[in-house]
Design an enzyme around this catalytic site. Structure first.
Site, mmCIF file in Angstrom:
data_model
loop_
_atom_site.group_PDB
_atom_site.id
_atom_site.type_symbol
_atom_site.label_atom_id
_atom_site.label_comp_id
_atom_site.label_asym_id
_atom_site.label_seq_id
_atom_site.Cartn_x
_atom_site.Cartn_y
_atom_site.Cartn_z
ATOM 1 N N HIS A 106 47.157 -31.244 -1.961
ATOM 2 C CA HIS A 106 47.052 -30.185 -0.637
ATOM 3 C C HIS A 106 48.637 -30.034 -0.358
ATOM 4 C CE1 HIS A 106 43.060 -32.038 -0.367
ATOM 5 N NE2 HIS A 106 42.685 -30.830 0.288
ATOM 6 N N ASP A 109 49.759 -32.842 1.613
ATOM 7 C CA ASP A 109 49.743 -34.207 1.354
ATOM 8 C C ASP A 109 51.180 -34.634 0.703
ATOM 9 O OD1 ASP A 109 47.075 -33.936 1.336
ATOM 10 O OD2 ASP A 109 46.856 -33.567 -0.761
ATOM 11 N N GLU A 237 35.713 -24.507 -4.724
ATOM 12 C CA GLU A 237 34.971 -25.567 -4.861
ATOM 13 C C GLU A 237 33.793 -25.792 -3.568
ATOM 14 O OE1 GLU A 237 37.538 -29.196 -4.664
ATOM 15 O OE2 GLU A 237 36.108 -30.323 -3.789
ATOM 16 N N GLU A 273 32.302 -30.793 -7.387
ATOM 17 C CA GLU A 273 32.255 -32.147 -7.430
ATOM 18 C C GLU A 273 31.041 -32.950 -7.269
ATOM 19 O OE1 GLU A 273 35.376 -33.090 -4.236
ATOM 20 O OE2 GLU A 273 34.211 -34.688 -3.594
ATOM 21 N N HIS A 276 29.552 -33.572 -4.012
ATOM 22 C CA HIS A 276 29.139 -32.479 -3.392
ATOM 23 C C HIS A 276 27.783 -31.853 -3.663
ATOM 24 C CE1 HIS A 276 33.657 -31.057 -2.085
ATOM 25 N NE2 HIS A 276 33.289 -32.418 -1.659
ATOM 26 N N ASP A 301 35.645 -32.150 -9.802
ATOM 27 C CA ASP A 301 36.273 -33.242 -8.954
ATOM 28 C C ASP A 301 35.293 -34.126 -9.160
ATOM 29 O OD1 ASP A 301 38.508 -31.781 -7.972
ATOM 30 O OD2 ASP A 301 37.950 -31.887 -5.884
ATOM 31 N N ASP A 312 29.659 -37.682 2.059
ATOM 32 C CA ASP A 312 30.491 -37.516 0.886
ATOM 33 C C ASP A 312 31.332 -38.929 1.013
ATOM 34 O OD1 ASP A 312 32.025 -36.386 -1.053
ATOM 35 O OD2 ASP A 312 33.156 -34.997 0.356
ATOM 36 N N ASP A 314 32.943 -40.216 -1.726
ATOM 37 C CA ASP A 314 33.968 -40.050 -2.645
ATOM 38 C C ASP A 314 34.438 -41.366 -3.308
ATOM 39 O OD1 ASP A 314 34.448 -37.420 -2.067
ATOM 40 O OD2 ASP A 314 35.982 -37.737 -0.536
ATOM 41 N N ASP A 344 38.804 -36.851 -7.316
ATOM 42 C CA ASP A 344 38.681 -36.458 -5.901
ATOM 43 C C ASP A 344 37.838 -37.882 -5.327
ATOM 44 O OD1 ASP A 344 38.714 -35.798 -3.199
ATOM 45 O OD2 ASP A 344 38.027 -33.837 -3.614
HETATM 46 C C1 XUL Z 1 36.424 -32.532 0.579
HETATM 47 C C2 XUL Z 1 37.175 -32.129 -0.756
HETATM 48 C C3 XUL Z 1 38.570 -31.706 -0.744
HETATM 49 C C4 XUL Z 1 38.909 -30.672 -1.991
HETATM 50 C C5 XUL Z 1 40.285 -29.976 -1.818
HETATM 51 O O1 XUL Z 1 35.370 -32.713 0.418
HETATM 52 O O2 XUL Z 1 36.729 -32.076 -2.015
HETATM 53 O O3 XUL Z 1 39.486 -32.843 -0.948
HETATM 54 O O4 XUL Z 1 38.798 -31.166 -3.272
HETATM 55 O O5 XUL Z 1 40.621 -29.334 -0.476
HETATM 56 CO CO CO Z 2 37.309 -31.978 -4.043
#
Ligand code: XUL
Ligand code: CO
Length: 442
Positions: A106, A109, A237, A273, A276, A301, A312, A314, A344
């Site tokens: 991003h 970041d 996404e 993702e 998600h 992702d 989430d 991750d 991610d």
């Molecule tokens: C948030 C997510 C983000 C996107 C990019 O859940 O997945 O990090 O991948 O903005």
């Molecule tokens: Co993501």
């Protein structure tokens, strides 16, 4: 083998991660990911196109809603610009030692955020030059970048869907700059994740209007991107919720319907993702398949959630049952094209050693490499494909074929139905589950 280390080495004592193969117990070695190994005519590296996510790996410091940071980065500096430059050095050192071909970030970041838009833009362009130099020296490429238009309080009511036009226009500063930076860095894709593009309550929301604004915004971004020479894929996404109660890009099917409704499907695809998809009540494979069926699977992702809680989390992907099934869809899709597998994912808050960052990525890469190998044998043997084909064979000839080709009326269909003999045919799910296990465990 040579690898890139900037002026200072940050991850001391860890060299290039070697491939040691199955049976190795070295935590800092690959057991399955052998970058140059050929699988079905392409190398593992070409199939998997791994990317390291800047935000988790070099920004997330273990802070959660219940506690402050736990992770100290070896590149930490008090001056924000110097911190960003040191972070870039550490990031490229890490990615090169890992042997991943791509990275993702991003805007904020990588580069310091500023309320003053001109200062934000100036720093971001300066940082893009720093990143470009490191890309050229290391050979690491940009899979995608994106704009963080969800963290700053100005975006608390949304970015492109904010009810205040001034906020919408401020989001454009970040998205325009991010597209400029993408082109400078030769990005393969550009991502939109609409973290706050949704609502918290319908009582204060004009949903139709917000979605029209979102579509308008995406069209402007596409037109601008194409006008400055961006030839890659725009990616949306999907995520159903978190941080909003309801996000407009809920899941793959909703996102595709939105893209097709607004005529955006020629330039945009989905970035799926795993966590998600599960948050939306689907399996990872389900959302990949929905995209593949429409020719809109752009990128992935790669992470996983926790089966015992819904949100989430991750986590780094380690579940080979899932990676194998995901890779079947990806291989049948002809690969990910411009896309890749972006981690991610974040190490757990109490995984505080620098080496944990390597170990986490190694596990993710090995899990997808093993998934790829299994998926290729599933496809080569064709047992699942033959089973599914046979299940639908009544549509391959005769009246069934006429129906499938749209050559039959409802009356003709009913005429056929009156005389049809219906035999009981098992779906054989348990047989197929067992067959899948035989590919996973031999
Ligand atoms: C948030 C997510 C983000 C996107 C990019 O859940 O997945 O990090 O991948 O903005
Ligand atoms: Co993501």
């Amino acid at each position: 083998m040579q690898y890139f280390v900037g002026e200072q080495e940050y991850f001391k004592g860890i060299g290039k991660i070697p491939f040691e193969g199955k049976g190795s117990r070295n935590p800092l070695a690959y057991k399955y990911y052998d970058a140059k190994r050929l699988i079905g005519g392409k190398t593992m590296e070409e199939h998997l196109r791994f990317a390291v996510a800047y935000w988790h790996s070099f920004c997330a410091d273990g802070t959660d809603p219940f506690g402050s940071s736990t992770i100290t980065f070896p590149f930490a500096k008090s001056d924000r610009w110097e911190h960003a430059v040191a972070k870039a050095d550490a990031a490229f050192e890490f990615i090169t030692k890992l042997g991943a071909p791509f990275y993702c970030f991003h805007d904020i970041d990588a580069s310091p955020d500023h309320d003053d838009a001109a200062r934000y833009e100036k720093d971001y362009h300066r940082m893009a030059d720093e990143l470009l130099r490191r890309q050229q020296e290391s050979g690491v490429r940009l899979l995608w970048n994106t704009a963080n238009v969800f963290t700053h309080p100005r975006y608390m009511n949304g970015a492109a869907t904010n009810p205040d036009f001034n906020v919408v226009s401020r989001a454009a500063v970040q998205i325009k700059a991010s597209l400029d930076v993408n082109v400078k860095l030769g990005g393969a894709n550009y991502v939109f994740w609409g973290g706050r593009e949704g609502y918290m309550s319908l009582l204060n929301t004009d949903m139709k209007r917000e979605q029209e604004h979102l579509a308008r915004f995406l069209m402007m971004a596409r037109d601008y991107g194409r006008s400055i020479g961006f030839t890659g894929t725009f990616l949306i996404e999907p995520k159903p919720m978190e941080p909003t109660k309801h996000q407009y890009d809920y899941d793959a099917a909703t996102t595709i319907a939105f893209l097709e409704h607004w005529g955006l499907e020629k330039d945009f695809k989905c970035n799926i993702e795993a966590n998600h998809a599960t948050l939306a009540g689907h399996s990872f494979t389900h959302d990949l398949q929905v995209c593949a069926d429409r020719g809109l699977l752009g990128s992935v992702d790669a992470n996983q959630g926790d089966i015992f809680n819904g949100w989430d989390t991750d986590e780094f992907p380690t579940n080979v049952y899932d990676t194998a099934q995901a890779m079947v869809v990806i291989l049948k899709n002809g690969g990910l094209g411009n896309g890749g597998l972006n981690f991610d994912a974040k190490r757990r808050r109490n995984s505080t050693d620098d080496e944990d960052l390597f170990i986490a990525h190694i596990g993710g890469m090995d899990s997808f490499a093993l998934g790829l190998e299994i998926a290729q044998s599933i496809i080569d043997d064709g047992i699942f494909d033959d089973f599914v084909k046979a299940r639908y064979s009544s549509f391959d000839s005769g009246e069934g074929k006429r129906f499938a080709e749209g050559k039959m009326s409802l009356s003709e269909l009913a005429d056929h139905g009156r005389g049809a003999t219906i035999e009981k045919r098992s779906g054989k799910q348990e047989y197929l589950n067992n067959l899948l296990n035989s590919y996973l465990f031999g």
